[in-house]
Scaffold this motif. Structure first.
Motif, PDB file in Angstrom:
ATOM      1  N   VAL A 472       0.833  -1.202   0.000  1.00 55.18           N
ATOM      2  CA  VAL A 472       0.000   0.000   0.000  1.00 55.18           C
ATOM      3  C   VAL A 472       0.866   1.250   0.000  1.00 55.18           C
ATOM      4  O   VAL A 472       0.623   2.208  -0.749  1.00 55.18           O
ATOM      5  N   ALA A 473       1.908   1.263   0.819  1.00 53.76           N
ATOM      6  CA  ALA A 473       2.779   2.437   0.906  1.00 53.76           C
ATOM      7  C   ALA A 473       3.465   2.721  -0.437  1.00 53.76           C
ATOM      8  O   ALA A 473       3.502   3.873  -0.900  1.00 53.76           O
ATOM      9  N   ASP A 474       3.987   1.684  -1.060  1.00 55.60           N
ATOM     10  CA  ASP A 474       4.685   1.875  -2.340  1.00 55.60           C
ATOM     11  C   ASP A 474       3.722   2.284  -3.449  1.00 55.60           C
ATOM     12  O   ASP A 474       4.023   3.165  -4.266  1.00 55.60           O
ATOM     13  N   ILE A 479       1.446   6.382  -7.211  1.00 51.52           N
ATOM     14  CA  ILE A 479       0.353   7.211  -7.725  1.00 51.52           C
ATOM     15  C   ILE A 479       0.650   8.688  -7.497  1.00 51.52           C
ATOM     16  O   ILE A 479       0.379   9.528  -8.359  1.00 51.52           O
ATOM     17  N   SER A 480       1.253   9.001  -6.366  1.00 55.82           N
ATOM     18  CA  SER A 480       1.634  10.394  -6.108  1.00 55.82           C
ATOM     19  C   SER A 480       2.676  10.875  -7.107  1.00 55.82           C
ATOM     20  O   SER A 480       2.609  12.014  -7.595  1.00 55.82           O
ATOM     21  N   ALA A 488      -1.135   1.211 -11.248  1.00 57.12           N
ATOM     22  CA  ALA A 488      -0.830   1.389  -9.828  1.00 57.12           C
ATOM     23  C   ALA A 488      -2.123   1.532  -9.025  1.00 57.12           C
ATOM     24  O   ALA A 488      -2.244   0.995  -7.912  1.00 57.12           O
ATOM     25  N   ARG A 489      -3.097   2.242  -9.567  1.00 60.97           N
ATOM     26  CA  ARG A 489      -4.377   2.403  -8.873  1.00 60.97           C
ATOM     27  C   ARG A 489      -5.110   1.063  -8.759  1.00 60.97           C
ATOM     28  O   ARG A 489      -5.709   0.759  -7.722  1.00 60.97           O
ATOM     29  N   ILE A 490      -5.067   0.267  -9.816  1.00 60.30           N
ATOM     30  CA  ILE A 490      -5.726  -1.040  -9.773  1.00 60.30           C
ATOM     31  C   ILE A 490      -5.075  -1.924  -8.716  1.00 60.30           C
ATOM     32  O   ILE A 490      -5.765  -2.568  -7.902  1.00 60.30           O
ATOM     33  N   ASN A 491      -3.750  -1.972  -8.709  1.00 55.46           N
ATOM     34  CA  ASN A 491      -3.052  -2.807  -7.727  1.00 55.46           C
ATOM     35  C   ASN A 491      -3.231  -2.287  -6.312  1.00 55.46           C
ATOM     36  O   ASN A 491      -3.266  -3.077  -5.360  1.00 55.46           O
ATOM     37  N   ALA A 493      -5.975  -0.846  -5.192  1.00 56.26           N
ATOM     38  CA  ALA A 493      -7.313  -1.304  -4.784  1.00 56.26           C
ATOM     39  C   ALA A 493      -7.274  -2.770  -4.350  1.00 56.26           C
ATOM     40  O   ALA A 493      -7.894  -3.152  -3.343  1.00 56.26           O
ATOM     41  N   ILE A 494      -6.528  -3.586  -5.094  1.00 54.08           N
ATOM     42  CA  ILE A 494      -6.414  -5.010  -4.730  1.00 54.08           C
ATOM     43  C   ILE A 494      -5.700  -5.152  -3.391  1.00 54.08           C
ATOM     44  O   ILE A 494      -6.098  -5.958  -2.532  1.00 54.08           O
TER      45      ILE A 494
END
Length: 499
Positions: A472-474, A479-480, A488-491, A493-494
């Motif tokens: 989550v942190a990475d 995304i930032s 990155a957004r899809i992963n 969410a998973i």
């Protein structure tokens, strides 16, 4: 050339082209690498059965539309499937076709009528062609499928020049209108060159240099004919402004001033690689130099161009020793025209070997023109070029045959760049060596803490290993750093669902 010497020369031509093909073959079975993944392997537009209309309309980036290039990829996919070997072999043969057209151009009369009558063109033309086909600086354009846009653009650009020059070779017979079909073909080839890659905007300038200084024709008719070849360029730029929203790039990697400073140093480095092709790489270390170093490099480049303009004005006369400077100067000017776009437009990569493909036409012209003044040694020059360059080109093909070797070389030569480490990390992860992959991504992020690609790949590695908090942190950091990175957004969410 007499009948007795024609057969040996034809055999020599065939051997040069066969040697060029054999030198490329070690890379034929290389798997997809780098942009080939996103641009071909994961790109539905160039998959078997896709619509050619989609390929014609496809943009790899918002300001990059190359319909001929992507259509050629789709044609390969339809014929052979998604096999890297088929794509690469197509590139090899397009490269040979470029060499054949260049050979026909180099065989044309150079300079004054005296030179054309007394200096055999064929051996000198073959030497220039051998340089173009076998120089290892061509390896990235020829061996890398993504370099096909350069080859296609150069192929159609050279054909446009050849047809435009041939249209004025002799007056047509009354009522035949011989020159009009040739000019129609030249303009059509210009359009195809521009639809392959944007660097074809330099072709009308290269045509004028060839007309005026390589063939010694009068200036005013040359300007008018260059203007005719320039019409597709004007229409192309207008189309870009309407269809893409900008005539040039929409995203600039640096300011134009910084780019000029950087390209001045890059030009000198590429010149060094031309004469001493060692330390080649898919990802050269290159930074914008300081003002003092950049100004000195600009001065060196301006001096070379100034000398070429001065020397090109000297009539090429085989009876005068200084006459050899004219074709060399014309070649320098062709090479300069082929690189001018990269001085003006700040692209993400400051230094890239693919950009040498068109400028090497100038190198071939310079060598061919100069060898006409020592024509008895031209055959020796062909032999020397094959013996020197063929092993170097084959060595580059062996490097390109293995992506690990290719990116390992890049990481060794550019230890401060993150991209080679990221690519090595992705390949390590795909092979199951997650420990090495994690170490490589860690190294890349230490070098570039906000590299979105490195953060994404490390985050995905953490997610696959069940380290959800790290993932989550990475992924949030990725995304930032790159808000447009959808994967990155899809992963992320998973990863949130797995927490």
């Amino acid at each position: 050339m007499s009948d007795s010497s024609r057969l040996p020369h034809r055999l020599a031509v065939a051997l040069v082209f066969v040697a060029a093909l054999l030198c490329c073959l070690p890379a034929a079975d290389a798997p997809f690498t780098f942009d080939e993944h996103a641009g071909i392997e994961d790109n539905r537009v160039v998959h078997p059965g896709a619509s050619f209309t989609e390929a014609l309309r496809y943009r790899y980036s918002p300001d990059q539309a190359r319909p001929v290039f992507f259509s050629s990829l789709l044609l390969d996919a339809d014929l052979w499937g998604l096999k890297p070997r088929a794509f690469r072999l197509t590139g090899f043969f397009i490269h040979l076709a470029c060499g054949a057209i260049l050979y026909l151009l180099l065989r044309r009369p150079h300079g004054t009528a005296t030179v054309a009558r007394t200096a055999p063109a064929a051996p000198a033309a073959l030497a220039g062609t051998a340089l173009f086909l076998l120089h290892p600086l061509q390896s990235e354009s020829v061996l890398y499928i993504w370099g096909r846009s350069e080859i296609l653009s150069t192929l159609f650009g050279l054909l446009a020049i050849l047809l435009a020059l041939a249209a004025d070779d002799r007056k047509p017979a009354p009522g035949t209108g011989r020159r009009y079909p040739l000019w129609a073909g030249a303009v059509a080839c210009m359009a195809l060159a521009l639809a392959s890659k944007e660097e074809a905007v330099a072709i009308p300038v290269i045509f004028y240099i060839w007309w005026r200084w390589a063939e010694g024709r009068p200036a005013r008719p040359g300007i008018l004919r260059a203007a005719v070849l320039g019409l597709p360029v004007v229409l192309f730029l207008l189309w870009r402004g309407i269809a893409l929203g900008e005539v040039g790039r929409q995203v600039y990697a640096r300011s134009v001033t910084e780019n000029v400073l950087g390209q001045s140093v890059v030009t000198l480095r590429m010149l060094r690689l031309f004469f001493l092709p060692f330390s080649q790489s898919i990802d050269h270390p290159a930074e914008v130099p300081g003002l003092v170093l950049g100004t000195l490099a600009i001065a060196a480049c301006v001096f070379m161009i100034g000398w070429a303009i001065y020397a090109a004005r000297t009539p090429a006369d085989i009876a005068a020793p200084e006459g050899a400077a004219a074709p060399i100067a014309a070649g320098v000017l062709v090479a300069a025209a082929g690189t001018a776009l990269y001085w003006i437009v700040p692209l993400p990569d400051l230094m890239c070997e693919r950009r040498a493909y068109l400028p090497l036409v100038g190198a071939a012209l310079a060598m061919s023109g100069a060898l006409r003044y020592v024509h008895r040694r031209a055959h020796l020059a062909v032999i020397a070029l094959v013996l020197l360059l063929a092993p170097a080109m084959a060595a580059r093909a062996r490097v390109w045959s293995d992506p690990n070797r290719l990116w390992g070389e890049a990481a060794r030569l550019a230890p401060q760049k993150a991209r080679p480490l990221i690519n090595l990390g992705v390949m390590a992860a795909e092979s199951g060596d997650r420990g090495r992959a994690l170490d490589l991504f860690d190294q890349a992020i230490r070098l570039e803490p906000r590299n979105a690609e490195a953060l994404f790949n490390r985050g995905k590695l953490h997610r696959d290993a069940g380290r959800h908090a790290h993932a989550v942190a990475d992924l949030r950091a990725a995304i930032s750093a790159g808000p447009g990175m959808v994967k990155a957004r899809i992963n992320l969410a998973i990863a949130w669902m797995d927490v």
